[in-house]
Design a protein around this motif. Structure first.
Motif, PDB file in Angstrom:
ATOM      1  N   SER A 130       1.271   7.896   7.043  1.00  0.00           N
ATOM      2  CA  SER A 130       1.297   8.523   5.720  1.00  0.00           C
ATOM      3  C   SER A 130       1.083   7.471   4.647  1.00  0.00           C
ATOM      4  O   SER A 130       1.494   6.317   4.782  1.00  0.00           O
ATOM      5  CB  SER A 130       2.635   9.249   5.496  1.00  0.00           C
ATOM      6  OG  SER A 130       3.719   8.344   5.524  1.00  0.00           O
ATOM      7  N   HIS A 131       0.415   7.892   3.594  1.00  0.00           N
ATOM      8  CA  HIS A 131       0.124   7.017   2.454  1.00  0.00           C
ATOM      9  C   HIS A 131       0.067   7.898   1.214  1.00  0.00           C
ATOM     10  O   HIS A 131       0.107   9.142   1.318  1.00  0.00           O
ATOM     11  CB  HIS A 131      -1.187   6.256   2.684  1.00  0.00           C
ATOM     12  CG  HIS A 131      -2.354   7.127   2.997  1.00  0.00           C
ATOM     13  ND1 HIS A 131      -3.231   7.584   2.030  1.00  0.00           N
ATOM     14  CD2 HIS A 131      -2.787   7.651   4.160  1.00  0.00           C
ATOM     15  CE1 HIS A 131      -4.157   8.346   2.605  1.00  0.00           C
ATOM     16  NE2 HIS A 131      -3.911   8.399   3.885  1.00  0.00           N
ATOM     17  N   PRO A 132      -0.030   7.323   0.010  1.00  0.00           N
ATOM     18  CA  PRO A 132       0.037   8.146  -1.202  1.00  0.00           C
ATOM     19  C   PRO A 132      -1.013   9.249  -1.290  1.00  0.00           C
ATOM     20  O   PRO A 132      -0.795  10.248  -1.976  1.00  0.00           O
ATOM     21  CB  PRO A 132      -0.153   7.110  -2.319  1.00  0.00           C
ATOM     22  CG  PRO A 132       0.411   5.850  -1.752  1.00  0.00           C
ATOM     23  CD  PRO A 132       0.022   5.882  -0.296  1.00  0.00           C
ATOM     24  N   ASP A 133      -2.133   9.100  -0.602  1.00  0.00           N
ATOM     25  CA  ASP A 133      -3.195  10.101  -0.680  1.00  0.00           C
ATOM     26  C   ASP A 133      -3.139  11.135   0.434  1.00  0.00           C
ATOM     27  O   ASP A 133      -4.009  12.002   0.523  1.00  0.00           O
ATOM     28  CB  ASP A 133      -4.570   9.418  -0.661  1.00  0.00           C
ATOM     29  CG  ASP A 133      -4.757   8.499  -1.861  1.00  0.00           C
ATOM     30  OD1 ASP A 133      -4.280   8.868  -2.948  1.00  0.00           O
ATOM     31  OD2 ASP A 133      -5.364   7.422  -1.703  1.00  0.00           O
ATOM     32  N   GLY A 134      -2.163  11.044   1.329  1.00  0.00           N
ATOM     33  CA  GLY A 134      -2.073  12.028   2.400  1.00  0.00           C
ATOM     34  C   GLY A 134      -1.551  11.426   3.683  1.00  0.00           C
ATOM     35  O   GLY A 134      -0.948  10.349   3.694  1.00  0.00           O
ATOM     36  N   SER A 170       2.370   2.616   2.352  1.00  0.00           N
ATOM     37  CA  SER A 170       2.014   3.403   3.535  1.00  0.00           C
ATOM     38  C   SER A 170       3.029   3.183   4.644  1.00  0.00           C
ATOM     39  O   SER A 170       3.651   2.122   4.744  1.00  0.00           O
ATOM     40  CB  SER A 170       0.603   3.033   4.013  1.00  0.00           C
ATOM     41  OG  SER A 170       0.502   1.648   4.282  1.00  0.00           O
ATOM     42  N   THR A 194       0.812  -1.218   0.000  1.00  0.00           N
ATOM     43  CA  THR A 194       0.000   0.000   0.000  1.00  0.00           C
ATOM     44  C   THR A 194       0.845   1.267   0.000  1.00  0.00           C
ATOM     45  O   THR A 194       0.300   2.375  -0.017  1.00  0.00           O
ATOM     46  CB  THR A 194      -0.924   0.029   1.243  1.00  0.00           C
ATOM     47  OG1 THR A 194      -0.115  -0.011   2.437  1.00  0.00           O
ATOM     48  CG2 THR A 194      -1.889  -1.135   1.236  1.00  0.00           C
TER      49      THR A 194
END
Length: 285
Positions: free
Chosen positions: A70-74, A47, A45
């Protein structure tokens, strides 16, 4: 989120850890383990979770700190205290569901600090409790804990014990959540069929479990062998003294994939690893 949701999330995280889905560096400890930094990255993921905490045994609350997920979308930032108690409870729920007798209903809890309530909630989620006995050196804290849980555990008989040996003598499940540097109870005080969880010790000088229990248990499961050998005082002592063979330690993720027999005395020792923080934080993402 609910405890059953957290238990399911942590269970799947340990399955993923066994499948090598995570980059999990060792926990960084500073100032005699009073400051801890834990990080993990989940490759599928993309993340990451990072937790920074301060631990002061004489302070209330003992733990303060922050978790960043944290992850790719925020990303988001969370208070580490409720997340830590929830994820620690959740891993005990996973281990208890795996190792305790399916009819277990009597829990002995040693310790009534910040981790205690979620230990009870986690065991109750997988083995509905008919009886709960708590021992704490400060009896008033044990009584206050029971009072705070009464509405959540209707029909459960609750009591305090005068000492740890009295607390564990008839228990099906034992949870240790203390900062002890000495074993809390005698092995002979336990029933022949009992599951014991220990989550309190996280430094080599700390220990909650007697060596005899580790020497004679049918299975000893740890969250991660590397972490246990560097931080879990009772595991370190037992391995160094030769009463516990290193190769007999089973990691939780592996045990979930190949469940051991539920018989005799079983042990789960956790020092806490960052995949637990990641699993619970991800539920809020």
């Amino acid at each position: 989120m609910t405890m059953p949701e957290a238990i399911d999330a942590v269970r799947q995280a340990f399955v993923g850890l066994a499948a090598e889905e995570f980059d999990l560096p060792p926990r960084q400890a500073f100032s005699d383990s009073r400051s801890l930094v834990m990080a993990v990255h989940h490759r599928p993921t993309k993340s990451t979770a990072v937790k920074v905490i301060s631990v002061e045994v004489e302070r209330d609350p003992v733990i303060t700190g922050t978790v960043v997920y944290s992850h790719p979308d925020g990303q988001f930032v969370a208070d580490a205290v409720p997340l830590t108690t929830l994820r620690t409870g959740a891993v005990v729920g996973v281990a208890t569901d795996l190792l305790a007798d399916e009819h277990a209903s009597h829990l002995a809890l040693l310790g009534a600090g910040a981790q205690a309530a979620d230990q009870v909630r986690a065991v109750h989620a997988v083995r509905p409790l008919k009886k709960l006995v708590v021992f704490n050196r400060n009896a008033k804290k044990a009584e206050a804990l029971l009072e705070s849980l009464r509405d959540e555990l209707p029909g459960t008989v609750m009591d305090t014990a005068a000492n740890a040996d009295e607390a564990v003598e008839d228990a099906d499940v034992v949870c240790c959540a203390t900062a002890s540097t000495m074993p809390l109870f005698r092995c002979e005080s336990l029933k022949e069929r009992v599951h014991v969880n220990a989550i309190g010790s996280y430094r080599p000088v700390m220990r909650e479990l007697p060596q005899e229990l580790l020497a004679t248990a049918g299975v000893v499961v740890v969250d991660q062998v590397e972490a246990a050998l560097s931080e879990a005082g009772e595991i370190i002592r037992a391995v160094q003294s030769g009463v516990l063979r290193l190769e007999s330690l089973v990691e939780l993720g592996a045990a979930l994939g190949n469940p051991p027999l539920r018989e005799g005395r079983t042990v789960f020792k956790s020092v806490g690893v960052a995949v637990q923080d990641w699993a619970v934080a991800r539920l809020k993402a």
